[in-house]
Design a protein around this motif. Structure first.
Motif, PDB file in Angstrom:
ATOM      1  N   PRO A  72       0.814  -1.233   0.000  1.00  0.00           N
ATOM      2  CA  PRO A  72       0.000   0.000   0.000  1.00  0.00           C
ATOM      3  C   PRO A  72       0.844   1.278   0.000  1.00  0.00           C
ATOM      4  O   PRO A  72       0.531   2.233  -0.725  1.00  0.00           O
ATOM      5  CB  PRO A  72      -0.840  -0.119   1.273  1.00  0.00           C
ATOM      6  CG  PRO A  72      -0.923  -1.587   1.518  1.00  0.00           C
ATOM      7  CD  PRO A  72       0.423  -2.134   1.082  1.00  0.00           C
ATOM      8  N   LYS A  76       0.963   3.841  -3.371  1.00  0.00           N
ATOM      9  CA  LYS A  76       0.562   5.256  -3.321  1.00  0.00           C
ATOM     10  C   LYS A  76       1.594   6.161  -4.004  1.00  0.00           C
ATOM     11  O   LYS A  76       1.274   7.291  -4.364  1.00  0.00           O
ATOM     12  CB  LYS A  76       0.365   5.702  -1.873  1.00  0.00           C
ATOM     13  CG  LYS A  76      -0.738   4.970  -1.157  1.00  0.00           C
ATOM     14  CD  LYS A  76      -2.010   5.747  -1.176  1.00  0.00           C
ATOM     15  CE  LYS A  76      -3.070   5.148  -0.289  1.00  0.00           C
ATOM     16  NZ  LYS A  76      -3.878   4.135  -0.922  1.00  0.00           N
ATOM     17  N   ASN A  89      -8.388  -2.792   0.732  1.00  0.00           N
ATOM     18  CA  ASN A  89      -7.477  -3.865   0.335  1.00  0.00           C
ATOM     19  C   ASN A  89      -8.323  -5.132   0.302  1.00  0.00           C
ATOM     20  O   ASN A  89      -8.810  -5.588   1.339  1.00  0.00           O
ATOM     21  CB  ASN A  89      -6.337  -4.027   1.346  1.00  0.00           C
ATOM     22  CG  ASN A  89      -5.447  -2.813   1.401  1.00  0.00           C
ATOM     23  OD1 ASN A  89      -5.151  -2.202   0.392  1.00  0.00           O
ATOM     24  ND2 ASN A  89      -5.023  -2.463   2.594  1.00  0.00           N
ATOM     25  N   PHE A 147      -7.674  -4.351  -5.130  1.00  0.00           N
ATOM     26  CA  PHE A 147      -8.211  -3.215  -4.393  1.00  0.00           C
ATOM     27  C   PHE A 147      -9.628  -2.964  -4.873  1.00  0.00           C
ATOM     28  O   PHE A 147      -9.928  -3.158  -6.057  1.00  0.00           O
ATOM     29  CB  PHE A 147      -7.387  -1.943  -4.639  1.00  0.00           C
ATOM     30  CG  PHE A 147      -5.951  -2.022  -4.221  1.00  0.00           C
ATOM     31  CD1 PHE A 147      -5.595  -2.111  -2.883  1.00  0.00           C
ATOM     32  CD2 PHE A 147      -4.944  -1.980  -5.173  1.00  0.00           C
ATOM     33  CE1 PHE A 147      -4.258  -2.163  -2.505  1.00  0.00           C
ATOM     34  CE2 PHE A 147      -3.607  -2.026  -4.804  1.00  0.00           C
ATOM     35  CZ  PHE A 147      -3.262  -2.126  -3.458  1.00  0.00           C
TER      36      PHE A 147
END
Length: 153
Positions: A72, A76, A89, A147
């Protein structure tokens, strides 16, 4: 950095490499904190002196799950998903660990949009993830993460 505002913009990148994150150094402090959080204090992760003598790597190594938990954070750096109410998630699949990540190694994530689906207004994406290790020919792992994105409209 890829900027995505809705399903259609995401779908336009199907099959493409979406980007590569910046390098992140795996420190002994990060390994120790992960050990504490997961209660996994195996010496190959937490004991530099013993690892120098007994480990085939001659250094401590990061937990495989520590490297997975970076997804994660590194994702990003690749994609800025905007105009969302919520991000979840959703899943992981088919991960293979190809090489240990020794302490002080630099790693980065390479992400490719494997699939995308509209589930009654919720965007489900599957991202092929490969964690590269600087100056190493084999990645730490390859696999896919899913996701769910709830776009505002």
């Amino acid at each position: 950095m890829l900027i995505v505002n809705n399903y259609e913009e995401f779908e336009a990148h199907l099959g493409e490499v979406l980007g590569i994150s910046q390098w992140h150094t795996i420190t002994q402090q990060q390994i120790n904190l992960f050990s504490d959080a997961t209660l996994d204090h195996q010496w190959i992760h937490t004991d530099p002196e013993r690892s120098a003598i007994e480990s085939p790597f001659k250094k401590t190594i990061a937990h495989g799950y520590l490297t997975l938990s970076l997804i994660p954070y590194l994702w990003k750096q690749i994609a800025d998903i905007r105009n969302i109410k919520m991000e979840i998630n959703y899943g992981i699949e088919s991960f293979k660990f190809g090489q240990a990540v020794v302490v002080d190694s630099e790693v980065r994530l390479k992400a490719k949009l494997k699939s995308i689906a509209n589930l009654r207004g919720i965007t489900k994406v599957s991202i092929e993830a490969e964690l590269e290790i600087k100056d190493q020919p084999k990645p730490a792992y390859t696999g896919a993460v899913q996701f769910l994105y709830h776009f505002n409209s």
